[in-house]
Design an enzyme around this catalytic site. Sequence first.
Site, PDB file in Angstrom:
ATOM      1  CE  LYS A 176      -3.729  -2.531   2.026  1.00 50.61           C
ATOM      2  NZ  LYS A 176      -4.308  -3.119   3.228  1.00 50.61           N
ATOM      3  CD  GLN A 200      -3.645  -4.811   6.407  1.00 53.91           C
ATOM      4  OE1 GLN A 200      -3.515  -3.855   5.660  1.00 53.91           O
ATOM      5  NE2 GLN A 200      -4.134  -5.968   5.985  1.00 53.91           N
ATOM      6  CG  ASP A 253     -10.371  -1.449   3.714  1.00 51.45           C
ATOM      7  OD1 ASP A 253      -9.993  -1.720   2.555  1.00 51.45           O
ATOM      8  OD2 ASP A 253      -9.786  -1.832   4.734  1.00 51.45           O
TER       9      ASP A 253
END
Length: 284
Positions: A53, A97, A120
């Site tokens: 990322k 995460q 997300d």
Amino acid sequence: MAAQILDGKVLSAQIRDKVAERVCALKEQGVNPGLAVILVGNDPASEIYVRNKEKGCAETGILSRTIRMDAETSQEDLEAEIGKLNADPAIHGILVQLPLPAHLDEQAALAKILPEKDVDGFHLVNAGHLMTGTEGVVACTPKGALYMIRSTGTELSGKEAVVIGRSNIVGKPMAMLLLQQNCTVTVCHSRTRNLAEHTRRADILVAAVGKPGFVTADMVKPGAIVIDVGINRVDGKVCGDVDFESVKEKAGWITPVPGGVGKMTIAMLLSNTAEAAERTLSRE
Ligand code: NAD
């Protein structure tokens, strides 16, 4: 005839190039898009994802901030960190995460992220937008998988789509996206009876199970678009949920693992971050 390969490297580069252009345009208007990733503990797979990322941000000009928190971090401290990022105007996208260490409540943490910074697309508000077909942030993996499906140029309206897996992060949002494309969608899961009877009808088959080589050629309709979301490790090697070697002889299109959906997920995360930054302009 062997299937055409839907190459995640090529398709994700198309998205990243567009993101880089959008980031340039944003910067010209005084907005410097920023993505913050919170990593709790030191799960080795998560470390790899976070590095990828950071690399994607660097390639597209997005500011990347990684917040590393101790594996023993309390729920309160994690949520306080999310609160700080919610209030930080330099950060347009926040990602926690997953998986979090077992003592932490993932759903409660995700619910603390401002929906407009939830790049997300896991917040209940964004899941609701997807469900109702209204504008919100779409989860990166299914969004990337749909991009791959659409890249085949196939008319999707009226097609039979079968999704194997019903998780909140892949299976369910994937089914919603295919429904929005006017596919006739069947969602299969661990309690589905006669799975192959469903999958053999599929013009579009998405596997998000987490079992190596689970989808075999006898389960696939000739010419189908087969999207392999699975990421499994067997003897140290990464493989998908689809038995690639046999299925590629029967499908019309197929995604490889590695080099397939995984690459699209990161590209869509960058795209969602650019989108979040663009929304701040339209709010001004
Ligand atoms: P999950 O474990 O939450 O869900 C798996 C689903 O598979 C469940 O809904 C379950 O009902 C279904 N299932 C299990 N056994 C089955 C069976 N025998 N028959 C039919 N269905 C069955 O997993 P997830 O988070 O949805 O992830 C699925 C896979 O996708 C994993 O391998 C994961 O690593 C991978 N993944 C990849 C990306 C990416 O970027 N490519 C992103 C997220 C997840």
